[in-house]
Design a protein around this motif. Sequence first.
Motif, PDB file in Angstrom:
ATOM      1  N   ARG A  40     -25.756  -9.975   5.202  1.00 42.73           N
ATOM      2  CA  ARG A  40     -26.243  -8.995   4.231  1.00 42.73           C
ATOM      3  C   ARG A  40     -26.524  -9.726   2.945  1.00 42.73           C
ATOM      4  O   ARG A  40     -25.703  -9.812   2.050  1.00 42.73           O
ATOM      5  CB  ARG A  40     -25.186  -7.918   4.037  1.00 42.73           C
ATOM      6  CG  ARG A  40     -25.547  -6.852   3.017  1.00 42.73           C
ATOM      7  CD  ARG A  40     -24.475  -5.764   3.007  1.00 42.73           C
ATOM      8  NE  ARG A  40     -24.733  -4.751   1.989  1.00 42.73           N
ATOM      9  CZ  ARG A  40     -24.297  -4.853   0.729  1.00 42.73           C
ATOM     10  NH1 ARG A  40     -23.575  -5.908   0.358  1.00 42.73           N
ATOM     11  NH2 ARG A  40     -24.566  -3.911  -0.137  1.00 42.73           N
ATOM     12  N   ASN A  73     -28.967  -7.487   8.059  1.00 41.75           N
ATOM     13  CA  ASN A  73     -29.070  -6.248   7.291  1.00 41.75           C
ATOM     14  C   ASN A  73     -30.441  -6.130   6.631  1.00 41.75           C
ATOM     15  O   ASN A  73     -30.955  -7.104   6.082  1.00 41.75           O
ATOM     16  CB  ASN A  73     -27.988  -6.218   6.207  1.00 41.75           C
ATOM     17  CG  ASN A  73     -28.007  -4.931   5.400  1.00 41.75           C
ATOM     18  OD1 ASN A  73     -27.987  -3.854   5.976  1.00 41.75           O
ATOM     19  ND2 ASN A  73     -28.076  -5.035   4.090  1.00 41.75           N
ATOM     20  N   HIS A  88     -29.456  -3.976  10.952  1.00 42.51           N
ATOM     21  CA  HIS A  88     -28.769  -2.805  10.382  1.00 42.51           C
ATOM     22  C   HIS A  88     -29.578  -2.280   9.215  1.00 42.51           C
ATOM     23  O   HIS A  88     -29.981  -3.047   8.342  1.00 42.51           O
ATOM     24  CB  HIS A  88     -27.360  -3.189   9.899  1.00 42.51           C
ATOM     25  CG  HIS A  88     -26.606  -1.982   9.443  1.00 42.51           C
ATOM     26  ND1 HIS A  88     -25.786  -1.259  10.287  1.00 42.51           N
ATOM     27  CD2 HIS A  88     -26.623  -1.345   8.254  1.00 42.51           C
ATOM     28  CE1 HIS A  88     -25.317  -0.218   9.603  1.00 42.51           C
ATOM     29  NE2 HIS A  88     -25.794  -0.252   8.380  1.00 42.51           N
ATOM     30  N   SER A 112     -26.683   2.983   8.479  1.00 44.48           N
ATOM     31  CA  SER A 112     -25.676   3.436   7.521  1.00 44.48           C
ATOM     32  C   SER A 112     -25.784   4.937   7.354  1.00 44.48           C
ATOM     33  O   SER A 112     -26.888   5.456   7.197  1.00 44.48           O
ATOM     34  CB  SER A 112     -25.937   2.815   6.138  1.00 44.48           C
ATOM     35  OG  SER A 112     -26.043   1.427   6.234  1.00 44.48           O
ATOM     36  N   TYR A 129     -25.183   2.120  16.955  1.00 42.95           N
ATOM     37  CA  TYR A 129     -23.919   2.406  16.272  1.00 42.95           C
ATOM     38  C   TYR A 129     -24.262   2.885  14.871  1.00 42.95           C
ATOM     39  O   TYR A 129     -25.380   2.686  14.380  1.00 42.95           O
ATOM     40  CB  TYR A 129     -23.013   1.161  16.207  1.00 42.95           C
ATOM     41  CG  TYR A 129     -23.498   0.113  15.229  1.00 42.95           C
ATOM     42  CD1 TYR A 129     -24.330  -0.917  15.652  1.00 42.95           C
ATOM     43  CD2 TYR A 129     -23.146   0.166  13.882  1.00 42.95           C
ATOM     44  CE1 TYR A 129     -24.802  -1.867  14.759  1.00 42.95           C
ATOM     45  CE2 TYR A 129     -23.611  -0.780  12.976  1.00 42.95           C
ATOM     46  CZ  TYR A 129     -24.437  -1.791  13.420  1.00 42.95           C
ATOM     47  OH  TYR A 129     -24.913  -2.720  12.527  1.00 42.95           O
ATOM     48  N   VAL A 166     -18.370   2.761  13.004  1.00 39.57           N
ATOM     49  CA  VAL A 166     -17.548   1.808  12.257  1.00 39.57           C
ATOM     50  C   VAL A 166     -17.406   2.327  10.828  1.00 39.57           C
ATOM     51  O   VAL A 166     -18.382   2.789  10.234  1.00 39.57           O
ATOM     52  CB  VAL A 166     -18.167   0.391  12.311  1.00 39.57           C
ATOM     53  CG1 VAL A 166     -19.527   0.318  11.684  1.00 39.57           C
ATOM     54  CG2 VAL A 166     -17.241  -0.647  11.714  1.00 39.57           C
ATOM     55  N   ILE A 168     -16.585   1.854   6.813  1.00 36.79           N
ATOM     56  CA  ILE A 168     -16.820   0.767   5.834  1.00 36.79           C
ATOM     57  C   ILE A 168     -16.546   1.271   4.427  1.00 36.79           C
ATOM     58  O   ILE A 168     -16.714   2.446   4.139  1.00 36.79           O
ATOM     59  CB  ILE A 168     -18.264   0.244   5.933  1.00 36.79           C
ATOM     60  CG1 ILE A 168     -18.461  -0.972   5.004  1.00 36.79           C
ATOM     61  CG2 ILE A 168     -19.290   1.349   5.606  1.00 36.79           C
ATOM     62  CD1 ILE A 168     -19.770  -1.705   5.217  1.00 36.79           C
TER      63      ILE A 168
HETATM   64  C1  LIG Z   1     -24.274  -0.358   4.083  1.00 40.01           C
HETATM   65  C2  LIG Z   1     -23.737  -0.607   5.301  1.00 40.01           C
HETATM   66  C3  LIG Z   1     -22.980   0.384   5.997  1.00 40.01           C
HETATM   67  N1  LIG Z   1     -22.447   0.115   7.220  1.00 40.01           N
HETATM   68  C4  LIG Z   1     -22.630  -1.093   7.772  1.00 40.01           C
HETATM   69  C5  LIG Z   1     -21.992  -1.344   9.129  1.00 40.01           C
HETATM   70  F1  LIG Z   1     -20.688  -1.523   8.950  1.00 40.01           F
HETATM   71  F2  LIG Z   1     -22.513  -2.421   9.700  1.00 40.01           F
HETATM   72  F3  LIG Z   1     -22.185  -0.264   9.917  1.00 40.01           F
HETATM   73  N2  LIG Z   1     -23.320  -2.076   7.197  1.00 40.01           N
HETATM   74  C6  LIG Z   1     -23.900  -1.901   5.971  1.00 40.01           C
HETATM   75  N3  LIG Z   1     -24.569  -2.834   5.410  1.00 40.01           N
END
Ligand SMILES: C=C1C=NC(C(F)(F)F)=NC1=N
Length: 217
Positions: A40, A73, A88, A112, A129, A166, A168
């Motif tokens: 990222r 990302n 992502h 996200s 995911y 997941v 975060i």
């Molecule tokens: C803003 C974000 C939110 N979630 C995720 C992940 F954890 F990979 F799902 N990555 C990101 N960069």
Amino acid sequence: MDKKKLKLYFILGTVNVAGRDPLVVLEEALKGGVTCFQLREKGPGALEGEALRSFAEACKELCHRYNVPFIVNDDVALALEVKADGVHIGQEDGDISAVRRQIGPSMLLGVSTHNVEEALAAAETGADYIGIGPIYSTKTKTDTQPVIGPEMVRRVASLLPGLPIVGIGGLSERKARAVIQAGASGIAVISAIAGQDDPLEAARRLKGAVRLSLTGV
Ligand SMILES: C=C1C=NC(C(F)(F)F)=NC1=N
Ligand SMILES: Cc1ncsc1CCOP(=O)(O)O
Ligand SMILES: [Mg+2]
């Protein structure tokens, strides 16, 4: 997507490693047992162009040496260029179905999300995911949506039982349990590993906390 791959999802950019060699931090995290990695690269001083491409290649090599998926990302073009395992995207990174058309059916697509509507839309559009956050407050990402807590994970997990989730945002060894118990397949972290003196030990402890929580004890 194999939910087990989301147990401990490490996310890193060169701005997060406080002057250390990011590839060293990444390898330490991989040795410590992270199960997924996301590059990222954002913010002032972020790598660009050829430097970013070769850094992404180096991260991918490392991840594949440890049999860990390499996710990029935001930057779909870079993900395609370096043949990443996935991409992502955030809510503002373009239309999810357009990105799916660009990357094809076999690359992983993570999205996200911050509420049920976004989670449902992501699931319907074929996300492999979703990330739900920010669960707790974090200094790592300045422009986050308001903190939502583990409750959102529980609501989405109950509506979409098959979708890997997941959590975060501000997650740590102590804070992992509530997110897993709410129904997440794992936790995504930046500073809990990248900001530590011993990233290997930090990853090992986080992995242990997630594993313990997944067993339900
Ligand atoms: C803003 C974000 C939110 N979630 C995720 C992940 F954890 F990979 F799902 N990555 C990101 N960069
Ligand atoms: C990328 C992102 N999205 C929601 S919070 C966050 C930052 C997570 O960083 P940390 O694990 O250091 O709180
Ligand atoms: Mg984004």
